[in-house]
Design a protein around this motif. Structure first.
Motif, PDB file in Angstrom:
ATOM      1  N   ARG A   1      13.641 -16.640   3.903  1.00  0.00           N
ATOM      2  CA  ARG A   1      12.593 -17.648   3.964  1.00  0.00           C
ATOM      3  C   ARG A   1      11.327 -17.257   3.205  1.00  0.00           C
ATOM      4  O   ARG A   1      10.585 -18.117   2.762  1.00  0.00           O
ATOM      5  N   GLY A   2      10.984 -16.018   3.037  1.00  0.00           N
ATOM      6  CA  GLY A   2       9.738 -15.633   2.398  1.00  0.00           C
ATOM      7  C   GLY A   2       9.820 -14.261   1.759  1.00  0.00           C
ATOM      8  O   GLY A   2      10.874 -13.634   1.716  1.00  0.00           O
ATOM      9  N   PHE A   3       8.646 -13.823   1.243  1.00  0.00           N
ATOM     10  CA  PHE A   3       8.574 -12.523   0.605  1.00  0.00           C
ATOM     11  C   PHE A   3       8.101 -11.482   1.610  1.00  0.00           C
ATOM     12  O   PHE A   3       7.320 -11.777   2.509  1.00  0.00           O
ATOM     13  N   THR A   4       8.516 -10.275   1.389  1.00  0.00           N
ATOM     14  CA  THR A   4       8.043  -9.185   2.242  1.00  0.00           C
ATOM     15  C   THR A   4       6.719  -8.672   1.710  1.00  0.00           C
ATOM     16  O   THR A   4       6.335  -8.946   0.565  1.00  0.00           O
ATOM     17  N   LEU A   5       6.022  -7.942   2.515  1.00  0.00           N
ATOM     18  CA  LEU A   5       4.746  -7.364   2.111  1.00  0.00           C
ATOM     19  C   LEU A   5       4.927  -6.430   0.915  1.00  0.00           C
ATOM     20  O   LEU A   5       4.113  -6.425  -0.007  1.00  0.00           O
ATOM     21  N   VAL A   6       5.985  -5.674   0.881  1.00  0.00           N
ATOM     22  CA  VAL A   6       6.252  -4.748  -0.229  1.00  0.00           C
ATOM     23  C   VAL A   6       6.443  -5.524  -1.528  1.00  0.00           C
ATOM     24  O   VAL A   6       5.909  -5.152  -2.577  1.00  0.00           O
ATOM     25  N   GLU A   7       7.166  -6.625  -1.470  1.00  0.00           N
ATOM     26  CA  GLU A   7       7.384  -7.431  -2.678  1.00  0.00           C
ATOM     27  C   GLU A   7       6.062  -8.005  -3.194  1.00  0.00           C
ATOM     28  O   GLU A   7       5.793  -7.983  -4.402  1.00  0.00           O
ATOM     29  N   LEU A   8       5.237  -8.484  -2.288  1.00  0.00           N
ATOM     30  CA  LEU A   8       3.936  -9.007  -2.694  1.00  0.00           C
ATOM     31  C   LEU A   8       3.052  -7.923  -3.305  1.00  0.00           C
ATOM     32  O   LEU A   8       2.360  -8.153  -4.294  1.00  0.00           O
TER      33      LEU A   8
END
Length: 145
Positions: A11-18
Motif C-alpha cells: 500500500r505505501g512506501f517504507t521510511l527507508v525507501e523515502l
C-alpha cells in the motif's frame, strides 16, 4: 476480511525507501548547484561589461555633440538630462543619450570619473563587494583595458 502481510506492505512506501529518495534528490541538487552557480557569476560579470560598453558609447556620442565629456560632478546623469553650464545647450540631444541608467548586476549604480586612470574617463562597476578593488567575483569591471 483480513488482509495478508503482502497486501499491507504494497500500500505505501517504507521510511527507508523515502529516505533513499530524499538523499538521492539532495545529491542531485548539490551537483546542479555546484555547476550552475559559477555560470551565474560569469553571466553577471558579462552583463556588467555589456552595460559599461553601452555607457561608454553614450559618453562618446555626448562628446561628439557637446565637444567634451561630462565632468565627474555632472556624472552619468548628464546622459539623461542636459547638465547646467553647457557651453552650447542647443547641441544637447533631445531626450538625452540613454533612456535610463542601468544598475549593475549587484544592484549598485555604475561609477564615473573624469579624467580616468588610463584614458579620458572611467565608467565602472565596483563588482560584487561594492568596494573599490577586489579580486575574482569582487573585482571592479570598467572600460579600462
Amino acid at each position: 476480511m483480513r488482509t495478508s502481510p503482502l497486501q499491507r506492505r504494497a500500500r505505501g512506501f517504507t521510511l527507508v525507501e523515502l529516505m533513499v529518495v530524499i538523499v538521492i534528490l539532495g545529491l542531485l541538487a548539490t551537483v546542479v548547484m555546484i555547476n550552475v552557480m559559477p555560470s551565474q557569476d560569469r553571466a553577471m560579470a558579462e552583463k556588467a561589461r555589456a552595460d559599461v560598453a553601452v555607457l561608454e558609447q553614450a559618453l562618446e556620442t555626448y562628446r561628439l555633440d557637446n565637444l567634451d565629456y561630462p565632468s565627474t560632478a555632472q556624472g552619468l546623469d548628464a546622459l539623461l538630462r542636459a547638465p547646467s553650464g553647457l557651453a552650447r545647450p542647443e547641441r544637447y540631444r533631445r531626450g538625452g543619450y540613454i533612456r535610463r541608467l542601468p544598475a549593475d548586476p549587484w544592484g549598485n549604480a555604475y561609477a564615473y570619473r573624469r579624467p580616468g586612470r588610463d584614458g579620458a574617463f572611467d565608467v565602472y562597476s565596483l563588482g560584487a563587494d561594492g568596494a573599490e578593488g577586489g579580486e575574482a567575483d569582487a573585482a571592479d569591471i570598467g572600460n579600462w583595458r
